[in-house]
Write an enzyme that holds these catalytic residues in place. Structure first.
Site, PDB file in Angstrom:
ATOM      1  N   GLU A 191      -5.442   2.881  10.002  1.00  0.00           N
ATOM      2  CA  GLU A 191      -4.904   1.663   9.401  1.00  0.00           C
ATOM      3  C   GLU A 191      -3.696   1.175  10.187  1.00  0.00           C
ATOM      4  O   GLU A 191      -3.518  -0.033  10.387  1.00  0.00           O
ATOM      5  CB  GLU A 191      -4.525   1.916   7.948  1.00  0.00           C
ATOM      6  CG  GLU A 191      -3.947   0.705   7.240  1.00  0.00           C
ATOM      7  CD  GLU A 191      -3.446   1.004   5.839  1.00  0.00           C
ATOM      8  OE1 GLU A 191      -2.942   0.068   5.189  1.00  0.00           O
ATOM      9  OE2 GLU A 191      -3.548   2.165   5.397  1.00  0.00           O
ATOM     10  N   HIS A 204       2.571   0.761   7.670  1.00  0.00           N
ATOM     11  CA  HIS A 204       2.627   2.117   8.219  1.00  0.00           C
ATOM     12  C   HIS A 204       3.137   2.091   9.667  1.00  0.00           C
ATOM     13  O   HIS A 204       3.836   1.159  10.057  1.00  0.00           O
ATOM     14  CB  HIS A 204       1.274   2.808   8.067  1.00  0.00           C
ATOM     15  CG  HIS A 204       0.716   2.658   6.674  1.00  0.00           C
ATOM     16  ND1 HIS A 204       1.251   3.309   5.585  1.00  0.00           N
ATOM     17  CD2 HIS A 204      -0.295   1.872   6.191  1.00  0.00           C
ATOM     18  CE1 HIS A 204       0.573   2.961   4.488  1.00  0.00           C
ATOM     19  NE2 HIS A 204      -0.355   2.081   4.828  1.00  0.00           N
ATOM     20  N   GLU A 208      -4.496  -6.720   1.785  1.00  0.00           N
ATOM     21  CA  GLU A 208      -5.414  -5.634   2.143  1.00  0.00           C
ATOM     22  C   GLU A 208      -6.651  -6.317   2.721  1.00  0.00           C
ATOM     23  O   GLU A 208      -7.435  -6.933   2.004  1.00  0.00           O
ATOM     24  CB  GLU A 208      -5.777  -4.806   0.907  1.00  0.00           C
ATOM     25  CG  GLU A 208      -4.583  -4.146   0.215  1.00  0.00           C
ATOM     26  CD  GLU A 208      -4.145  -2.839   0.888  1.00  0.00           C
ATOM     27  OE1 GLU A 208      -4.757  -2.462   1.918  1.00  0.00           O
ATOM     28  OE2 GLU A 208      -3.196  -2.206   0.384  1.00  0.00           O
ATOM     29  N   HIS A 245      -2.153  -4.811   5.640  1.00  0.00           N
ATOM     30  CA  HIS A 245      -2.715  -3.484   5.343  1.00  0.00           C
ATOM     31  C   HIS A 245      -4.236  -3.535   5.362  1.00  0.00           C
ATOM     32  O   HIS A 245      -4.842  -4.602   5.484  1.00  0.00           O
ATOM     33  CB  HIS A 245      -2.250  -3.005   3.959  1.00  0.00           C
ATOM     34  CG  HIS A 245      -0.814  -2.601   3.901  1.00  0.00           C
ATOM     35  ND1 HIS A 245      -0.393  -1.302   4.015  1.00  0.00           N
ATOM     36  CD2 HIS A 245       0.316  -3.356   3.735  1.00  0.00           C
ATOM     37  CE1 HIS A 245       0.930  -1.247   3.922  1.00  0.00           C
ATOM     38  NE2 HIS A 245       1.389  -2.490   3.756  1.00  0.00           N
TER      39      HIS A 245
END
Length: 307
Positions: A134, A97, A271, A189
């Site tokens: 995040e 992101h 993640e 992430h």
């Protein structure tokens, strides 16, 4: 008036002065010899190491980790080991992101081709209940990983460093790794699952072919990279693989991520935890834990690139 003692005449020492001079003359060579012996052996009480000699042998500390003696090496702790060098290796780190995506919702909502389907350019990502995003997390951890890998001699390329208005889009993220001819790409992430779902997991590319997507040459090395990441991350953080994903081995195969579908070099997503779970969130928002997470990622990459 005299007290019965007379000072010595100039240039002629008296009895007491002569005795002192004789004592000093004898002591100085002895003290000098003692100092030279101490300087060559070192002072064990003060922790000063002895100076190396032609006959001295250097014994490196053990780097085997845990009671089992498994070879868990720390990229920070074994810089002197030539076998752990990443010189000549190219690693692309993809911080998931972008902190500015939230200000460019229309731009990141546009569709891009991921080979087998169309998908949005990017998303804003998730956040903890306290508002820690995040995108902020991924940048922080990625920068820490970069430092560790550069210390090992790797060339590290970022897909973005908070220096873009938004994105890049998922197809461009893949292209950055491809153009860099990366030896490994890791997209960082954090998940946004339900509370109570805890732990980390690594996402691997599925075998897909369609349009510009063809992962046939990268699925095997990407799986090896993923396994190394799971081992390194678990060793560095002490966390267990996700309790809500797969069969508990920390690996998940997906065919719907453009960053993986369009990659032509070994690539995985990690993640690092679930931002929506209070216990995981407490770790993700802790700088000391993020450093351990970065060391785990760097360790996994180092192990993969060293075969």
């Amino acid at each position: 008036m005299s007290n019965g003692s007379f000072p010595p005449s100039p240039g002629r020492p008296g009895r007491r002065g002569g005795t002192l001079a004789v004592v000093l003359t004898a002591l100085v060579p002895a003290c000098l010899a003692g100092w030279l012996i101490w300087d060559s052996t070192g002072d064990s009480k003060s922790g000063v190491a002895p100076l190396p000699t032609a006959d001295s042998t250097s014994i490196a500390p053990s780097r085997s980790g845990g009671a089992s003696g498994a070879a868990t090496r720390d990229p920070e702790g074994d810089k002197g080991d030539p076998g752990r060098s990443l010189a000549g290796k190219v690693v692309v780190i993809d911080p998931g992101h972008n902190p500015h995506n939230r200000d460019h919702t229309s731009e990141i909502a546009r569709s891009v081709d991921i080979g087998t389907a169309k998908k949005e350019c990017d998303t804003t990502g998730t956040a903890t209940n306290s508002g820690y995003s995040e995108a902020s997390f991924t940048l922080d951890v990625s920068r820490r990983v970069r430092t560790l890998l550069q210390d090992r001699g790797a060339k590290v390329v970022f897909t973005q460093d908070g220096d873009r208005a938004y994105g890049p889009c998922v197809d461009e993220r893949a292209e950055i790794g491809n153009k860099a001819h990366a030896d490994a790409v890791v997209s960082v992430h954090a998940d946004g699952a339900a509370a109570g779902q805890r732990g980390f997991h690594v996402i691997l590319p599925a075998s897909v072919r369609g349009g510009d997507a063809d992962t046939s040459s990268i699925t095997a090395p990407s799986r090896r990279l993923g396994k190394r990441l799971v081992s390194g991350f678990e060793a560095a953080t002490g966390d267990a693989p996700a309790n809500y994903m797969g069969d508990g081995d920390g690996l998940k195969v997906r065919d719907d991520l453009g960053g993986l579908n369009l990659s032509t070099v070994p690539k995985v997503f990690i993640e690092c935890g679930n931002m929506r779970d209070p216990k995981d969130a407490a770790q993700l928002t802790d700088a000391a834990w993020r450093q351990r997470a970065a060391r785990g990622i760097a360790l996994g990459i180092t192990d993969f690139l060293n075969g």
